[in-house]
Design a protein around this motif. Sequence first.
Motif, PDB file in Angstrom:
ATOM      1  N   ARG A  59       0.920  -1.255   0.005  1.00 61.64           N
ATOM      2  CA  ARG A  59      -0.122   0.060  -0.049  1.00 61.64           C
ATOM      3  C   ARG A  59       0.730   1.288   0.212  1.00 61.64           C
ATOM      4  O   ARG A  59       0.354   2.341  -0.545  1.00 61.64           O
ATOM      5  CB  ARG A  59      -1.157  -0.243   1.087  1.00 61.64           C
ATOM      6  N   ALA A  98      -4.785   2.749   6.277  1.00 59.72           N
ATOM      7  CA  ALA A  98      -5.800   1.456   5.445  1.00 59.72           C
ATOM      8  C   ALA A  98      -5.517   0.276   6.061  1.00 59.72           C
ATOM      9  O   ALA A  98      -6.533  -0.581   6.257  1.00 59.72           O
ATOM     10  CB  ALA A  98      -5.036   1.512   4.144  1.00 59.72           C
ATOM     11  N   CYS A  99      -4.494   0.136   6.670  1.00 59.62           N
ATOM     12  CA  CYS A  99      -4.052  -1.423   6.991  1.00 59.62           C
ATOM     13  C   CYS A  99      -4.887  -1.510   8.413  1.00 59.62           C
ATOM     14  O   CYS A  99      -5.411  -2.640   9.026  1.00 59.62           O
ATOM     15  CB  CYS A  99      -2.640  -1.738   7.485  1.00 59.62           C
ATOM     16  N   ALA A 101      -7.628   0.000   9.104  1.00 60.82           N
ATOM     17  CA  ALA A 101      -8.999  -0.181   9.074  1.00 60.82           C
ATOM     18  C   ALA A 101      -9.563  -1.554   8.716  1.00 60.82           C
ATOM     19  O   ALA A 101     -10.565  -1.850   8.895  1.00 60.82           O
ATOM     20  CB  ALA A 101      -9.478   0.793   7.846  1.00 60.82           C
ATOM     21  N   ASP A 102      -8.671  -2.296   8.044  1.00 62.30           N
ATOM     22  CA  ASP A 102      -8.913  -3.792   7.565  1.00 62.30           C
ATOM     23  C   ASP A 102      -8.315  -4.710   8.856  1.00 62.30           C
ATOM     24  O   ASP A 102      -8.680  -5.903   8.368  1.00 62.30           O
ATOM     25  CB  ASP A 102      -8.823  -4.109   6.239  1.00 62.30           C
ATOM     26  N   GLU A 104      -9.500  -5.348  11.527  1.00 65.11           N
ATOM     27  CA  GLU A 104     -10.358  -6.148  12.520  1.00 65.11           C
ATOM     28  C   GLU A 104     -10.946  -7.216  11.346  1.00 65.11           C
ATOM     29  O   GLU A 104     -11.282  -8.354  11.908  1.00 65.11           O
ATOM     30  CB  GLU A 104     -11.563  -5.052  12.722  1.00 65.11           C
ATOM     31  N   ALA A 105     -11.270  -6.721  10.109  1.00 65.43           N
ATOM     32  CA  ALA A 105     -11.632  -7.667   9.105  1.00 65.43           C
ATOM     33  C   ALA A 105     -10.934  -8.775   9.072  1.00 65.43           C
ATOM     34  O   ALA A 105     -11.399 -10.012   8.938  1.00 65.43           O
ATOM     35  CB  ALA A 105     -12.017  -6.979   8.056  1.00 65.43           C
ATOM     36  N   ARG A 106      -9.648  -8.625   8.967  1.00 64.12           N
ATOM     37  CA  ARG A 106      -8.846  -9.879   8.674  1.00 64.12           C
ATOM     38  C   ARG A 106      -8.506 -10.579  10.033  1.00 64.12           C
ATOM     39  O   ARG A 106      -8.466 -12.185   9.962  1.00 64.12           O
ATOM     40  CB  ARG A 106      -7.219  -9.131   8.599  1.00 64.12           C
ATOM     41  N   ARG A 109     -11.677 -13.028   9.762  1.00 62.01           N
ATOM     42  CA  ARG A 109     -11.464 -13.965   9.006  1.00 62.01           C
ATOM     43  C   ARG A 109     -10.648 -14.884   9.356  1.00 62.01           C
ATOM     44  O   ARG A 109     -10.834 -16.269   9.208  1.00 62.01           O
ATOM     45  CB  ARG A 109     -11.067 -13.369   7.684  1.00 62.01           C
TER      46      ARG A 109
END
Length: 247
Positions: A59, A98-99, A101-102, A104-106, A109
């Motif tokens: 990124r 950006a890292c 922000a995602d 939690e999603a990672r 998963r």
Amino acid sequence: MDLVAPVVVEPLRRRRCSECRRGPLERMIVEYGRPVCLDCADLGHLVFLRRGDTALTRRARERSALWAVVVRHNRRRTRYERQGLLVEEAALALAETACLADAEARARRRARDAERRAVRDAGITEALRVEILRLFPAMPPERAAEIAGHAAAKGSGRVGRTAAGRALDRGAVTAAVRASVRHVDTPYDTLLMSGVPRHRARTTVAPAIETVLRTWRPPDLRARGRADAPGVTDTTGAEGAPGRTDR
């Protein structure tokens, strides 16, 4: 148009800039065989991002109009190895945001993947336990659970993780049981520790193993002897199935 990133070197020896004479240099570029500091090379405004975080590196590189690859020479391997990147500070800040922000999603998963793996591994262990008790119905249930758990341990390479073990091949299941008996119910480990060669130790304890297995087999197989029993001989180490069975 292909991009050609500048290459920045972390020198192993003390070097001075050939233009401004400052030094020693932590990082430099090489122009016409001469060291040039980052300020003189118009790269001094970039910040260093050490390698290791793939997403952050990607990124930051994508958001940076100017970036450079940082390398250092490895004398032992006689080659240059990448240490990280120099990127614009604003680009690095955007990449870090950006890292985050995602992240939690990672994490969610990864948790879902771990749960699915745990369910699958539990299914393998339970199927193996049931098959062990089918072949050896007189075995204590807790012993069957212990053998199944050990044989199906993730990453162990034991019978339960092989294709034959997952398919509940009779030879593979018997191999797992025989390996447990060898270590728990015979002096096999003591023989090994006393210097007895492995194959000789296996031959020595083979009758004791078969005595235990005979008591666990169905009544109609107990009197028929080893020749008709599931599994293979115990002296070769093959155990009737691919994969490691010993603990």
